[in-house]
Motif scaffolding. Structure first.
Motif, short mmCIF file in Angstrom:
data_model
loop_
_atom_site.label_atom_id
_atom_site.label_comp_id
_atom_site.label_asym_id
_atom_site.label_seq_id
_atom_site.Cartn_x
_atom_site.Cartn_y
_atom_site.Cartn_z
N LEU A 7 -7.17 1.87 4.11
CA LEU A 7 -5.89 1.18 4.26
C LEU A 7 -5.57 0.99 5.74
O LEU A 7 -5.06 -0.06 6.15
N GLN A 45 -0.48 7.90 0.53
CA GLN A 45 0.71 7.59 -0.27
C GLN A 45 1.03 6.10 -0.26
O GLN A 45 1.94 5.66 -0.95
N GLY A 46 0.33 5.34 0.56
CA GLY A 46 0.56 3.91 0.64
C GLY A 46 1.03 3.49 2.02
O GLY A 46 0.70 4.12 3.02
N GLY A 64 6.21 -1.22 -7.54
CA GLY A 64 5.34 -0.47 -6.66
C GLY A 64 5.91 -0.25 -5.27
O GLY A 64 5.26 0.36 -4.42
N ARG A 80 8.43 2.22 0.96
CA ARG A 80 7.04 2.65 0.81
C ARG A 80 6.43 1.84 -0.32
O ARG A 80 6.95 1.81 -1.43
N SER A 82 3.34 1.52 -2.79
CA SER A 82 2.31 2.40 -3.37
C SER A 82 0.92 1.87 -3.02
O SER A 82 0.76 0.70 -2.65
N PRO A 83 -0.09 2.72 -3.15
CA PRO A 83 -1.45 2.25 -2.90
C PRO A 83 -1.81 1.03 -3.75
O PRO A 83 -2.48 0.12 -3.27
N GLU A 84 -1.34 0.99 -4.98
CA GLU A 84 -1.62 -0.15 -5.85
C GLU A 84 -0.94 -1.41 -5.32
O GLU A 84 -1.53 -2.49 -5.31
N CYS A 86 -0.19 -1.97 -2.26
CA CYS A 86 -0.86 -2.33 -0.99
C CYS A 86 -2.10 -3.18 -1.22
O CYS A 86 -2.54 -3.90 -0.33
N SER A 87 -2.67 -3.10 -2.41
CA SER A 87 -3.87 -3.89 -2.69
C SER A 87 -3.52 -5.37 -2.89
O SER A 87 -4.41 -6.22 -2.88
N ARG A 92 1.44 -7.14 0.88
CA ARG A 92 1.23 -6.30 2.06
C ARG A 92 1.50 -7.08 3.34
O ARG A 92 2.21 -6.62 4.23
#
Length: 109
Positions: A7, A45-46, A64, A80, A82-84, A86-87, A92
């Motif tokens: 990331l 955590q993202g 998310g 924030r 989430s990692p999901e 951020c994809s 993003r």
């Protein structure tokens, strides 16, 4: 928080070169500062993003994305993703772009 090097590389690429941009290990992840102001941070955590007070409603309405927290306290103007979340490249990049737009309004430190 543990670092998420993948990331970090993605955010670094999204940010590109910008005068006044620096990186600093912070909060167990990696943070980016613009002219000395905290802009965003990446960890497992993202993505932590600074949108400014009153500028975060659009982001909080997205699945998310939630308020960033310091312990039990919500940090107003920070979100924030989430990692999901951020994809999602479009999301993003929008969050990062909005963070840059806000931080650009602050006087350099």
């Amino acid at each position: 928080m543990a670092r998420d090097r993948e990331l970090e590389d993605i955010v670094r690429a999204d940010l590109g070169f910008r005068a006044g941009l620096s990186e600093k290990p912070m909060f167990g992840g990696l943070a980016w500062l613009l002219d000395g102001h905290l802009l965003c941070g990446a960890s497992r955590q993202g993505l932590l993003v600074r949108l400014g007070k009153g500028n975060d409603a659009f982001a909080l309405a997205i699945d998310g994305v939630g308020p960033a927290r310091m312990g039990q306290r919500a940090m107003e103007g920070w979100v924030r993703a989430s990692p999901e979340a951020c994809s999602d490249e479009v999301l993003r990049r929008r969050l990062i772009g909005e963070a840059i737009a806000f931080v650009d309004t602050l006087p350099p430190k």
